[in-house]
Motif scaffolding. Structure first.
Motif, PDB file in Angstrom:
ATOM      1  N   LEU A  77       0.848  -1.204  -0.019  1.00 12.20           N
ATOM      2  CA  LEU A  77       0.233  -0.209   0.087  1.00 12.20           C
ATOM      3  C   LEU A  77       0.931   1.200   0.134  1.00 12.20           C
ATOM      4  O   LEU A  77       1.871   1.272   0.701  1.00 12.20           O
ATOM      5  N   ARG A  78       0.379   2.182  -0.855  1.00 12.29           N
ATOM      6  CA  ARG A  78      -0.928   2.223  -1.600  1.00 12.29           C
ATOM      7  C   ARG A  78      -0.645   1.921  -2.922  1.00 12.29           C
ATOM      8  O   ARG A  78      -1.569   1.202  -3.429  1.00 12.29           O
ATOM      9  N   ALA A  79       0.657   2.165  -3.469  1.00 13.74           N
ATOM     10  CA  ALA A  79       0.635   2.132  -4.815  1.00 13.74           C
ATOM     11  C   ALA A  79       0.471   0.683  -5.502  1.00 13.74           C
ATOM     12  O   ALA A  79       0.079   0.442  -6.562  1.00 13.74           O
ATOM     13  N   LEU A 101       2.974  -0.148   4.026  1.00  7.97           N
ATOM     14  CA  LEU A 101       4.476   0.408   4.220  1.00  7.97           C
ATOM     15  C   LEU A 101       4.468   1.805   3.445  1.00  7.97           C
ATOM     16  O   LEU A 101       4.000   2.094   2.476  1.00  7.97           O
ATOM     17  N   TYR A 102       4.869   2.594   4.289  1.00  7.92           N
ATOM     18  CA  TYR A 102       5.231   3.836   3.500  1.00  7.92           C
ATOM     19  C   TYR A 102       6.654   4.328   3.941  1.00  7.92           C
ATOM     20  O   TYR A 102       7.283   3.946   4.963  1.00  7.92           O
ATOM     21  N   ARG A 103       7.293   5.372   3.109  1.00  5.79           N
ATOM     22  CA  ARG A 103       8.430   5.718   3.346  1.00  5.79           C
ATOM     23  C   ARG A 103       8.422   7.159   4.499  1.00  5.79           C
ATOM     24  O   ARG A 103       7.830   7.841   3.999  1.00  5.79           O
ATOM     25  N   ASP A 130       4.438  -3.790  -6.656  1.00  4.21           N
ATOM     26  CA  ASP A 130       4.931  -2.251  -6.045  1.00  4.21           C
ATOM     27  C   ASP A 130       5.204  -1.500  -7.215  1.00  4.21           C
ATOM     28  O   ASP A 130       6.306  -2.216  -7.830  1.00  4.21           O
ATOM     29  N   MET A 132       6.942   1.257  -7.742  1.00 11.29           N
ATOM     30  CA  MET A 132       8.091   1.755  -7.774  1.00 11.29           C
ATOM     31  C   MET A 132       9.312   0.859  -6.761  1.00 11.29           C
ATOM     32  O   MET A 132       8.758   0.813  -5.742  1.00 11.29           O
ATOM     33  N   ALA A 134      12.510   2.252  -5.513  1.00 13.09           N
ATOM     34  CA  ALA A 134      13.358   3.675  -5.194  1.00 13.09           C
ATOM     35  C   ALA A 134      14.867   3.194  -4.421  1.00 13.09           C
ATOM     36  O   ALA A 134      15.641   2.678  -5.224  1.00 13.09           O
ATOM     37  N   THR A 135      14.580   3.378  -3.466  1.00 11.08           N
ATOM     38  CA  THR A 135      15.928   3.025  -2.441  1.00 11.08           C
ATOM     39  C   THR A 135      15.861   1.442  -2.319  1.00 11.08           C
ATOM     40  O   THR A 135      16.913   0.810  -1.895  1.00 11.08           O
ATOM     41  N   GLY A 136      14.712   0.858  -2.515  1.00  9.53           N
ATOM     42  CA  GLY A 136      14.622  -0.472  -2.188  1.00  9.53           C
ATOM     43  C   GLY A 136      14.304  -1.017  -0.689  1.00  9.53           C
ATOM     44  O   GLY A 136      13.767  -2.247  -0.421  1.00  9.53           O
ATOM     45  N   GLY A 137      14.185   0.173   0.068  1.00 10.16           N
ATOM     46  CA  GLY A 137      13.838  -0.230   1.355  1.00 10.16           C
ATOM     47  C   GLY A 137      12.382  -0.826   1.586  1.00 10.16           C
ATOM     48  O   GLY A 137      12.279  -1.706   2.671  1.00 10.16           O
ATOM     49  N   GLY A 201       1.640   6.539  -6.124  1.00 12.52           N
ATOM     50  CA  GLY A 201       0.382   6.579  -5.366  1.00 12.52           C
ATOM     51  C   GLY A 201      -0.358   7.825  -5.511  1.00 12.52           C
ATOM     52  O   GLY A 201      -1.605   7.710  -5.989  1.00 12.52           O
TER      53      GLY A 201
HETATM   54  C1  PRP Z   1       6.484   4.578  -2.734  1.00 17.31           C
HETATM   55  C2  PRP Z   1       6.176   3.274  -3.494  1.00 17.31           C
HETATM   56  C3  PRP Z   1       7.298   2.225  -2.866  1.00 17.31           C
HETATM   57  C4  PRP Z   1       8.227   3.141  -2.224  1.00 17.31           C
HETATM   58  C5  PRP Z   1       9.405   3.002  -2.858  1.00 17.31           C
HETATM   59  O1  PRP Z   1       5.478   4.352  -1.562  1.00 17.31           O
HETATM   60  O2  PRP Z   1       5.010   2.872  -3.831  1.00 17.31           O
HETATM   61  O3  PRP Z   1       6.425   1.336  -1.821  1.00 17.31           O
HETATM   62  O4  PRP Z   1       7.685   4.428  -2.392  1.00 17.31           O
HETATM   63  O5  PRP Z   1      10.400   3.494  -2.318  1.00 17.31           O
HETATM   64  P1  PRP Z   1      11.505   2.789  -1.710  1.00 17.31           P
HETATM   65  O6  PRP Z   1      12.139   1.813  -2.435  1.00 17.31           O
HETATM   66  O7  PRP Z   1      12.720   3.852  -1.452  1.00 17.31           O
HETATM   67  O8  PRP Z   1      11.282   2.123  -0.402  1.00 17.31           O
HETATM   68  P2  PRP Z   1       5.286   5.619  -0.642  1.00 17.31           P
HETATM   69  O9  PRP Z   1       6.111   5.369   0.652  1.00 17.31           O
HETATM   70  O10 PRP Z   1       5.377   6.867  -1.451  1.00 17.31           O
HETATM   71  O11 PRP Z   1       3.778   5.435  -0.008  1.00 17.31           O
HETATM   72  P3  PRP Z   1       2.281   5.494  -0.919  1.00 17.31           P
HETATM   73  O12 PRP Z   1       2.233   4.368  -1.954  1.00 17.31           O
HETATM   74  O13 PRP Z   1       1.302   5.318   0.205  1.00 17.31           O
HETATM   75  O14 PRP Z   1       2.272   6.858  -1.552  1.00 17.31           O
END
Ligand code: PRP
Ligand code: URA
Length: 208
Positions: A77-79, A101-103, A130, A132, A134-137, A201
């Motif tokens: 969630l969410r994307a 999970l959110y960043r 998911d 995206m 990005a950092t992979g976290g 998202g």
């Molecule tokens: C976005 C995306 C991933 C995360 C990727 O979610 O959908 O879950 O960032 O980033 P990372 O690889 O650096 O962890 P976001 O945290 O923006 O939450 P959202 O989907 O609720 O907007």
């Protein structure tokens, strides 16, 4: 990097370009996420095991095939939500377990706020969804949770990744195949993927 599959399908590249455009509004964006997800699913399931299924056609009995494994979808969630329906349309027997999970904007560390996994890991294959990486976290945290839970086989399906995210996920979990529509150039200083598409998202749900 052999576990990383980047789609070379012309329709994927065409649709991904439309998805990235700033002028693509949420309705069209969601449709494109849906279509791209089905292409990625096709590529990610080419090795699914089959079992025999004897049937009768109007003309003769034959031994047909059916999917031999139970599949669980794990949207982050969410994307990741936008990637669920296009998969259960094609695999209606798939289970869906949401992970929230959110960043954290300051630390960029993933924060878990929702976990709807059942008590027992009862499926053969988990697909983490998911758009995206990005950092992979977030992906690493999701796979950590699934492995602790007892998941046997896990694959990651995403639309766009940064090299930093692919490296981090591959190093943390070298056994996890990663299926992508594109591998982009880099992360910016806010850990957004460049050129990317912005916030997946916000763009799906119109909350930008
Ligand atoms: C976005 C995306 C991933 C995360 C990727 O979610 O959908 O879950 O960032 O980033 P990372 O690889 O650096 O962890 P976001 O945290 O923006 O939450 P959202 O989907 O609720 O907007
Ligand atoms: N999450 C997004 O939605 N987009 C990015 O570019 C990075 C993280």
């Amino acid at each position: 990097m052999s576990q990383v599959q980047i789609s070379r399908h012309p329709l994927v590249q065409h649709k991904l370009t439309l998805l990235r455009r700033t002028v693509t509004e949420p309705k069209k964006f969601r449709e494109l996420v849906r279509e791209l997800t089905q292409f990625l699913l096709y590529e990610a399931t080419l090795d699914l095991p089959l079992k025999d299924r004897p049937i009768e056609t109007p003309l003769a009995p034959i031994v047909g095939k059916q999917i031999g494994v139970q599949i669980g979808l794990v949207p982050i969630l969410r994307a990741g939500l936008g990637m669920v329906d296009p998969i259960i349309d094609l695999i209606p027997t798939a289970h869906v377990w949401h992970l929230g999970l959110y960043r954290d904007h300051a630390t960029l560390e993933p924060v878990t706020y929702y976990n709807k996994l059942p008590p027992e890991a009862e499926v053969d294959l988990c697909l983490v969804l998911d758009p995206m990486l990005a950092t992979g976290g977030s992906a690493i945290a999701a796979v950590d949770i699934l492995k602790r839970w007892g998941a046997q086989q896990i694959k990651f399906l995403g639309l766009i990744a940064a090299p930093e995210g692919v490296k981090a996920l591959t190093e943390a979990h070298p056994d996890i195949p990663i299926h992508l529509a594109a591998l982009d150039d880099h992360l910016n200083d806010k850990a957004y993927i460049v050129p990317g598409l912005g916030d997946a998202g916000d763009r799906q749900f119109g909350t930008g």
